[in-house]
Design an enzyme around this catalytic site. Structure first.
Site, PDB file in Angstrom:
ATOM      1  N   GLY A   1      -7.119  -8.863  -4.116  1.00  0.00           N
ATOM      2  CA  GLY A   1      -7.497  -9.321  -2.761  1.00  0.00           C
ATOM      3  C   GLY A   1      -8.243  -8.214  -2.058  1.00  0.00           C
TER       4      GLY A   1
ATOM      5  CG  ASN B   1      -0.251   0.030   2.526  1.00  0.00           C
ATOM      6  OD1 ASN B   1       0.538   0.948   2.797  1.00  0.00           O
ATOM      7  ND2 ASN B   1      -0.460  -0.989   3.329  1.00  0.00           N
TER       8      ASN B   1
ATOM      9  CG  ASP C   1       2.350  -5.046   2.398  1.00  0.00           C
ATOM     10  OD1 ASP C   1       1.784  -3.960   2.531  1.00  0.00           O
ATOM     11  OD2 ASP C   1       3.591  -5.184   2.407  1.00  0.00           O
TER      12      ASP C   1
ATOM     13  CE1 TYR D   1      -5.714  -1.675  -0.845  1.00  0.00           C
ATOM     14  CE2 TYR D   1      -4.232  -1.316  -2.688  1.00  0.00           C
ATOM     15  CZ  TYR D   1      -4.576  -1.106  -1.353  1.00  0.00           C
ATOM     16  OH  TYR D   1      -3.761  -0.331  -0.551  1.00  0.00           O
TER      17      TYR D   1
HETATM   18  N1  APR Z   1       1.516 -15.546  -2.012  1.00  0.00           N
HETATM   19  C1  APR Z   1       0.869 -15.280  -3.178  1.00  0.00           C
HETATM   20  N2  APR Z   1      -0.328 -14.661  -3.247  1.00  0.00           N
HETATM   21  C2  APR Z   1      -0.908 -14.308  -2.074  1.00  0.00           C
HETATM   22  C3  APR Z   1      -0.292 -14.540  -0.813  1.00  0.00           C
HETATM   23  C4  APR Z   1       0.960 -15.202  -0.822  1.00  0.00           C
HETATM   24  N3  APR Z   1       1.628 -15.482   0.319  1.00  0.00           N
HETATM   25  N4  APR Z   1      -1.118 -14.040   0.162  1.00  0.00           N
HETATM   26  C5  APR Z   1      -2.202 -13.530  -0.471  1.00  0.00           C
HETATM   27  N5  APR Z   1      -2.088 -13.687  -1.801  1.00  0.00           N
HETATM   28  C6  APR Z   1      -3.006 -13.288  -2.874  1.00  0.00           C
HETATM   29  C7  APR Z   1      -4.428 -12.985  -2.490  1.00  0.00           C
HETATM   30  O1  APR Z   1      -5.174 -14.179  -2.404  1.00  0.00           O
HETATM   31  C8  APR Z   1      -4.859 -12.121  -3.674  1.00  0.00           C
HETATM   32  O2  APR Z   1      -5.225 -12.961  -4.735  1.00  0.00           O
HETATM   33  O3  APR Z   1      -2.514 -12.069  -3.408  1.00  0.00           O
HETATM   34  C9  APR Z   1      -3.578 -11.393  -4.077  1.00  0.00           C
HETATM   35  C10 APR Z   1      -3.538  -9.932  -3.665  1.00  0.00           C
HETATM   36  O4  APR Z   1      -4.211  -9.792  -2.429  1.00  0.00           O
HETATM   37  P1  APR Z   1      -3.732  -8.748  -1.304  1.00  0.00           P
HETATM   38  O5  APR Z   1      -2.517  -9.245  -0.664  1.00  0.00           O
HETATM   39  O6  APR Z   1      -4.934  -8.449  -0.472  1.00  0.00           O
HETATM   40  O7  APR Z   1      -3.309  -7.441  -2.132  1.00  0.00           O
HETATM   41  P2  APR Z   1      -4.210  -6.292  -2.777  1.00  0.00           P
HETATM   42  O8  APR Z   1      -5.543  -6.764  -3.204  1.00  0.00           O
HETATM   43  O9  APR Z   1      -3.295  -5.661  -3.810  1.00  0.00           O
HETATM   44  O10 APR Z   1      -4.430  -5.286  -1.567  1.00  0.00           O
HETATM   45  C11 APR Z   1      -3.314  -4.590  -1.081  1.00  0.00           C
HETATM   46  O11 APR Z   1      -3.754  -5.249   1.160  1.00  0.00           O
HETATM   47  O12 APR Z   1      -2.249  -6.401   2.430  1.00  0.00           O
HETATM   48  C12 APR Z   1      -2.750  -5.160   2.167  1.00  0.00           C
HETATM   49  O13 APR Z   1      -0.927  -3.671   2.671  1.00  0.00           O
HETATM   50  C13 APR Z   1      -1.697  -4.241   1.622  1.00  0.00           C
HETATM   51  O14 APR Z   1      -3.097  -2.311   1.802  1.00  0.00           O
HETATM   52  C14 APR Z   1      -2.548  -3.248   0.885  1.00  0.00           C
HETATM   53  C15 APR Z   1      -3.655  -4.113   0.314  1.00  0.00           C
END
Ligand code: APR
Length: 184
Positions: free
Chosen positions: A129, A30, A40, A131
């Protein structure tokens, strides 16, 4: 599933991005760069406190990371040498330039990899995810960004890997990749 865009190998795999043995992995961060949940959280946990310190140093220098932009740090305790932190758009229904910002997040991450002579890179599914970006549209944008980067810089990358966390997400990316392969 594997394919090639030019001389660059494209790999779709289900798994945990923190375990990938590519030179760099991309974090779905983020704009604060202070960590969070999802990818993250997993990357910061696996990389250890050094990653957070490097993110703080970037914040001190440039503030956070605007949506669509990317920054690079070391990999801390990860197998990967580098982490490229990029900030995808939060989905607001598609009327606030989300598709273009998602494309920029991928292309700016690829540009940073090239600038740092990184030849193997693993992406998560950015923005799909927390977002809430619709996965099918996101997969099309992600694969198009990689394809267009490789067309522009055919010798820059040996492998780009998409690491999907669920079998459903992997299936969507595989179906999307078939569209790219069968249209040219
Ligand atoms: N490895 C691979 N993919 C993963 C993992 C992992 N260890 N953990 C989660 N995912 C997948 C989720 O299932 C989703 O399909 O990564 C994708 C992105 O999800 P998020 O991590 O929620 O990222 P995003 O949707 O871009 O949201 C970002 O979430 O974690 C917070 O700090 C981050 O505020 C930011 C927001």
């Amino acid at each position: 599933m594997q394919a090639t865009f030019g001389r660059t190998k494209l790999v779709l795999v289900q798994g945990d991005i923190t375990e990938q043995k590519t030179e760099a992995i991309v974090n779905a961060a983020n704009s604060s760069l202070l960590g969070g949940g999802g990818v993250d959280g997993a990357i910061h946990r696996a990389a250890g406190p050094k990653l957070h310190e490097e993110c703080l140093a970037i914040r001190a220098k440039q503030g956070g990371c605007p949506t669509g932009q990317a920054v690079i740090t070391g990999g801390g305790n990860l197998v990967a040498k580098y982490v490229i932190h990029t900030v995808g758009p939060i989905w607001h229904g598609g009327t606030q330039n989300e598709p273009d910002l998602l494309y920029q997040a991928y292309s700016n991450s690829l540009n940073l990899a090239q600038e740092n002579q990184i030849r193997t890179l693993a992406f998560p599914s950015i923005s799909t995810g927390a977002y809430r970006f619709p996965i099918r549209e996101a997969a099309t944008i992600a694969l198009r960004a990689v394809k267009e980067f490789v067309e522009k810089y055919p010798d820059a990358l040996d492998e780009v890997r998409f690491v999907l966390f669920s079998s459903n997400d992997l299936q969507v990316y595989e179906q999307t990749l078939h569209k790219f392969i069968n249209t040219n």
